[in-house]
Design a protein around this motif. Structure first.
Motif, PDB file in Angstrom:
ATOM      1  N   GLU A  88       0.726  -1.309   0.108  1.00  0.00           N
ATOM      2  CA  GLU A  88      -0.005  -0.019   0.163  1.00  0.00           C
ATOM      3  C   GLU A  88       0.949   1.390  -0.167  1.00  0.00           C
ATOM      4  OE1 GLU A  88      -2.820   0.279   3.473  1.00  0.00           O
ATOM      5  OE2 GLU A  88      -3.906  -1.845   2.197  1.00  0.00           O
ATOM      6  N   SER A  89       1.980   1.386   0.500  1.00  0.00           N
ATOM      7  CA  SER A  89       3.029   2.356   0.743  1.00  0.00           C
ATOM      8  C   SER A  89       4.277   2.482   0.610  1.00  0.00           C
ATOM      9  CB  SER A  89       2.922   2.594   2.404  1.00  0.00           C
ATOM     10  OG  SER A  89       3.582   1.391   3.287  1.00  0.00           O
ATOM     11  N   GLY A  90       4.430   1.955  -1.014  1.00  0.00           N
ATOM     12  CA  GLY A  90       5.781   1.288  -1.045  1.00  0.00           C
ATOM     13  C   GLY A  90       6.565   3.111  -1.541  1.00  0.00           C
ATOM     14  N   GLU A  91       5.530   3.411  -1.835  1.00  0.00           N
ATOM     15  CA  GLU A  91       6.214   4.987  -2.509  1.00  0.00           C
ATOM     16  C   GLU A  91       6.729   5.796  -1.508  1.00  0.00           C
ATOM     17  OE1 GLU A  91       8.593   5.831  -4.704  1.00  0.00           O
ATOM     18  OE2 GLU A  91       8.021   4.392  -6.824  1.00  0.00           O
ATOM     19  N   THR A  92       5.449   5.653  -0.427  1.00  0.00           N
ATOM     20  CA  THR A  92       5.123   6.554   0.637  1.00  0.00           C
ATOM     21  C   THR A  92       6.942   5.981   1.246  1.00  0.00           C
ATOM     22  OG1 THR A  92       2.941   6.493   0.153  1.00  0.00           O
ATOM     23  CG2 THR A  92       3.595   7.503   1.986  1.00  0.00           C
ATOM     24  N   ALA A  93       6.471   4.934   1.461  1.00  0.00           N
ATOM     25  CA  ALA A  93       8.141   4.797   2.922  1.00  0.00           C
ATOM     26  C   ALA A  93       8.948   5.270   2.529  1.00  0.00           C
ATOM     27  CB  ALA A  93       8.429   3.522   3.175  1.00  0.00           C
ATOM     28  N   LEU A  94       9.777   5.224   1.659  1.00  0.00           N
ATOM     29  CA  LEU A  94      10.100   6.119   1.045  1.00  0.00           C
ATOM     30  C   LEU A  94      10.441   7.090   0.889  1.00  0.00           C
ATOM     31  CD1 LEU A  94      11.495   3.961  -3.001  1.00  0.00           C
ATOM     32  CD2 LEU A  94      11.968   3.398  -0.391  1.00  0.00           C
ATOM     33  N   GLU A  95       9.478   8.121   0.307  1.00  0.00           N
ATOM     34  CA  GLU A  95       9.285   9.289   1.197  1.00  0.00           C
ATOM     35  C   GLU A  95       9.838   9.858   2.597  1.00  0.00           C
ATOM     36  OE1 GLU A  95       6.307  11.097  -0.628  1.00  0.00           O
ATOM     37  OE2 GLU A  95       5.735  10.252  -2.598  1.00  0.00           O
ATOM     38  N   ALA A  96       9.299   8.619   3.385  1.00  0.00           N
ATOM     39  CA  ALA A  96       9.611   8.935   4.352  1.00  0.00           C
ATOM     40  C   ALA A  96      10.976   8.383   4.608  1.00  0.00           C
ATOM     41  CB  ALA A  96       8.636   8.104   5.276  1.00  0.00           C
ATOM     42  N   LEU A  97      11.673   7.932   4.367  1.00  0.00           N
ATOM     43  CA  LEU A  97      13.131   8.228   4.174  1.00  0.00           C
ATOM     44  C   LEU A  97      13.928   8.825   4.639  1.00  0.00           C
ATOM     45  CD1 LEU A  97      13.920   4.816   3.404  1.00  0.00           C
ATOM     46  CD2 LEU A  97      14.317   4.552   5.847  1.00  0.00           C
ATOM     47  N   ASP A  98      13.091   9.409   3.088  1.00  0.00           N
ATOM     48  CA  ASP A  98      13.969  10.763   2.664  1.00  0.00           C
ATOM     49  C   ASP A  98      13.378  12.319   3.801  1.00  0.00           C
ATOM     50  OD1 ASP A  98      14.946   9.855   0.286  1.00  0.00           O
ATOM     51  OD2 ASP A  98      13.449  10.369  -0.907  1.00  0.00           O
ATOM     52  N   ALA A  99      12.466  12.176   4.347  1.00  0.00           N
ATOM     53  CA  ALA A  99      11.547  12.903   5.468  1.00  0.00           C
ATOM     54  C   ALA A  99      12.480  12.471   6.678  1.00  0.00           C
ATOM     55  CB  ALA A  99      10.405  12.779   5.497  1.00  0.00           C
ATOM     56  N   GLY A 100      13.634  11.710   6.730  1.00  0.00           N
ATOM     57  CA  GLY A 100      13.650  11.771   8.071  1.00  0.00           C
ATOM     58  C   GLY A 100      13.872  10.343   9.227  1.00  0.00           C
ATOM     59  N   ALA A 101      12.991   9.222   8.673  1.00  0.00           N
ATOM     60  CA  ALA A 101      12.411   8.245   8.979  1.00  0.00           C
ATOM     61  C   ALA A 101      13.649   7.321   9.492  1.00  0.00           C
ATOM     62  CB  ALA A 101      11.555   7.475   8.523  1.00  0.00           C
ATOM     63  N   VAL A 102      14.146   6.390  10.162  1.00  0.00           N
ATOM     64  CA  VAL A 102      15.319   5.876  10.512  1.00  0.00           C
ATOM     65  C   VAL A 102      15.612   4.588  10.039  1.00  0.00           C
ATOM     66  CG1 VAL A 102      16.511   7.893  12.281  1.00  0.00           C
ATOM     67  CG2 VAL A 102      15.037   5.197  12.471  1.00  0.00           C
ATOM     68  N   GLU A 103      14.388   4.255   9.792  1.00  0.00           N
ATOM     69  CA  GLU A 103      13.897   2.247  10.062  1.00  0.00           C
ATOM     70  C   GLU A 103      12.791   1.835   9.341  1.00  0.00           C
ATOM     71  OE1 GLU A 103      15.256   0.061  10.140  1.00  0.00           O
ATOM     72  OE2 GLU A 103      16.667  -1.054  10.798  1.00  0.00           O
ATOM     73  N   PHE A 104      12.521   0.478   8.582  1.00  0.00           N
ATOM     74  CA  PHE A 104      10.790   0.709   9.013  1.00  0.00           C
ATOM     75  C   PHE A 104      10.669  -1.093   9.472  1.00  0.00           C
ATOM     76  CE2 PHE A 104      12.690   1.466   4.884  1.00  0.00           C
ATOM     77  CZ  PHE A 104      12.324   0.589   4.408  1.00  0.00           C
ATOM     78  N   VAL A 105       9.754  -0.846   9.685  1.00  0.00           N
ATOM     79  CA  VAL A 105       9.080  -2.396   9.832  1.00  0.00           C
ATOM     80  C   VAL A 105       7.351  -2.582   9.041  1.00  0.00           C
ATOM     81  CG1 VAL A 105       7.403  -3.988  11.933  1.00  0.00           C
ATOM     82  CG2 VAL A 105       9.853  -3.001  12.244  1.00  0.00           C
ATOM     83  N   GLN A 106       7.568  -4.107   8.833  1.00  0.00           N
ATOM     84  CA  GLN A 106       6.841  -4.327   7.566  1.00  0.00           C
ATOM     85  C   GLN A 106       6.032  -5.287   8.567  1.00  0.00           C
ATOM     86  OE1 GLN A 106       8.154  -6.550   3.924  1.00  0.00           O
ATOM     87  NE2 GLN A 106       6.322  -6.097   2.966  1.00  0.00           N
ATOM     88  N   LYS A 107       4.166  -4.434   8.374  1.00  0.00           N
ATOM     89  CA  LYS A 107       3.025  -4.930   9.112  1.00  0.00           C
ATOM     90  C   LYS A 107       3.091  -6.482   7.686  1.00  0.00           C
ATOM     91  CE  LYS A 107       0.289  -1.038  10.615  1.00  0.00           C
ATOM     92  NZ  LYS A 107      -0.505   0.143  10.305  1.00  0.00           N
ATOM     93  N   PRO A 108       2.685  -7.677   8.272  1.00  0.00           N
ATOM     94  CA  PRO A 108       2.257  -8.569   7.874  1.00  0.00           C
ATOM     95  C   PRO A 108       1.152  -8.757   7.082  1.00  0.00           C
ATOM     96  CG  PRO A 108       2.369  -9.594  10.246  1.00  0.00           C
ATOM     97  CD  PRO A 108       2.496  -8.350  10.312  1.00  0.00           C
ATOM     98  N   THR A 109       0.239  -7.707   7.767  1.00  0.00           N
ATOM     99  CA  THR A 109      -1.249  -7.806   6.694  1.00  0.00           C
ATOM    100  C   THR A 109      -2.450  -6.693   7.506  1.00  0.00           C
ATOM    101  OG1 THR A 109      -3.723  -8.553   7.272  1.00  0.00           O
ATOM    102  CG2 THR A 109      -2.457  -8.708   9.074  1.00  0.00           C
ATOM    103  N   ALA A 110      -2.612  -5.988   6.484  1.00  0.00           N
ATOM    104  CA  ALA A 110      -3.358  -4.740   6.776  1.00  0.00           C
ATOM    105  C   ALA A 110      -5.008  -5.113   8.124  1.00  0.00           C
ATOM    106  CB  ALA A 110      -4.445  -3.921   6.173  1.00  0.00           C
ATOM    107  N   LEU A 111      -4.868  -6.338   7.737  1.00  0.00           N
ATOM    108  CA  LEU A 111      -6.165  -6.855   8.809  1.00  0.00           C
ATOM    109  C   LEU A 111      -5.505  -6.695  10.370  1.00  0.00           C
ATOM    110  CD1 LEU A 111      -7.355  -9.357   6.480  1.00  0.00           C
ATOM    111  CD2 LEU A 111      -8.473  -6.870   6.138  1.00  0.00           C
ATOM    112  N   ALA A 112      -6.908  -6.660  10.681  1.00  0.00           N
ATOM    113  CA  ALA A 112      -7.133  -6.613  11.988  1.00  0.00           C
ATOM    114  C   ALA A 112      -7.627  -8.319  12.333  1.00  0.00           C
ATOM    115  CB  ALA A 112      -8.113  -6.163  13.196  1.00  0.00           C
ATOM    116  N   THR A 113      -5.445  -8.981  12.901  1.00  0.00           N
ATOM    117  CA  THR A 113      -5.951  -9.819  12.812  1.00  0.00           C
ATOM    118  C   THR A 113      -4.614 -10.556  14.081  1.00  0.00           C
ATOM    119  OG1 THR A 113      -4.219 -10.848  11.478  1.00  0.00           O
ATOM    120  CG2 THR A 113      -6.587 -10.924  10.382  1.00  0.00           C
TER     121      THR A 113
END
Length: 346
Positions: A88-113
């Motif tokens: 859902e947010s691949g390009e956005t994640a790269l923008e976030a790294l450019d904006a100063g985020a230091v790490e990311f963790v991938q949610k295994p699902t978008a669902l509440a499970t």
């Protein structure tokens, strides 16, 4: 005694906020001091609660994760870990790294499970690492940076390949470093960057856009040629196979299964040493853990060279420290001098 790390959890899902709080609360050294439903609320919470680390969803109403980052980093920089879904947010994640985020963790699902709990150990580890990060060492706005590629020289043949290993702070550091290499760079470059599945292809494309060299995510049986930067795909180890005619091709494999990371710096470095012998330069850069130490030993045992990023420029001085303390580094170099050092040994 270890200090307790104070964390703010930002996510528009009440379920995910609750689950992340539960996961982090498993560690006695982490306290979730607040939660926020969107970026605007998060800005207020940061100002009021003064957290040490923020976990951040990207797709949110009112103010999304990237907008929050840009505003917060202007107000008061602090370590931010993206917790989001690649699809859902691949390009956005790269923008976030450019904006100063230091790490990311991938949610295994978008669902509440219950599947969300699978990221628990990784999230705790990354929050602990983020609390130690030197934010001042994080290169920012790398996409807009006007780089001056170095002037090449004819290779003397001392080195036939450069292999790099990098983790936390890596996307920003590579976006600073790779564009400085000249278009006629005389040998190939291969990189293992610890990133979740779904990001490496997009990251390679973005790096290609700002670099004189050709940057691609490695595919099976890609030719390993001068002037190309091969980024190992997330989820697969990158190694090399020399053909009967002397050419070298890439090989991608899920094996070995017993590595902490896939791709692993150790696997790349060991393969480079076995295929290219003493004509390998390994470069170990910012990142937590010790991936690259064993591989550096392989390169050294075959007569190759190892450079490490100096502590003064590392976002996290983990991987280079492990190599340095094992006595395997030929030279420790600040980020802004690494390209010059590489050119100096070609």
């Amino acid at each position: 005694m270890e200090e307790v790390i104070r964390v703010l959890v930002v996510d528009d899902s009440a379920y995910v906020r609750k689950v992340i709080k539960q996961m982090l609360s498993r560690s006695p050294f982490i306290e979730v001091i607040g939660t926020a439903r969107d970026g605007r609320e998060a800005l207020d919470c940061v100002a009021e609660l003064q957290p040490d680390v923020v976990t951040l969803d990207l797709i949110m109403p009112n103010m999304n994760g990237v907008e929050f980052l840009r505003e917060q980093m202007q107000r008061r920089p602090l370590p931010v870990i993206i917790v989001s879904i690649a699809s859902e947010s691949g390009e956005t994640a790269l923008e976030a790294l450019d904006a100063g985020a230091v790490e990311f963790v991938q949610k295994p699902t978008a669902l509440a499970t219950e599947k969300v709990f699978e990221i628990s150990d990784e999230l705790i580890q990354k929050v602990k690492a983020a609390a130690q990060i030197k934010l001042s060492n994080l290169p920012t706005n790398t996409n807009n940076r006007i780089t001056s590629p170095l002037v090449s020289k004819v290779s003397s043949g001392a080195v036939d390949i450069v292999v790099m290993g990098i983790s936390t702070g890596g996307p920003q550091a590579l976006s600073f470093l790779i564009p400085q290499l000249p278009e006629d760079f005389p040998i190939p470059v291969a990189v293992v960057l610890h990133m979740p599945v779904g990001y490496t292809e997009m990251y390679a494309r973005r790096l290609n856009d700002i670099s004189p060299l050709k940057v691609v995510e490695a595919k099976e049986k890609d030719p390993v040629t001068a002037g190309t930067v091969l980024i190992a795909p997330a989820g697969r180890h990158l190694s090399f196979i020399r053909q009967p005619d002397g050419s070298v091709l890439t090989h991608l494999d899920a094996r070995p299964f017993d590595t902490l990371h896939r791709p692993s710096v150790d696997v790349l470095f060991q393969s480079a040493a076995e295929v290219f012998g003493d004509r390998v330069l390994g470069v170990v850069m910012t990142g937590m853990g010790s991936d690259g130490k064993q591989g550096s030993a392989w390169i050294k045992s075959h007569g190759g060279l190892i450079f490490t990023e100096a502590e003064e420029s590392c976002v996290v001085y983990g991987m280079p420290r492990a190599v340095e303390e094992a006595g395997l580094s030929d030279k420790a170099i600040p980020l802004n001098q690494i390209t010059t050092a590489i050119m100096g040994v070609l």
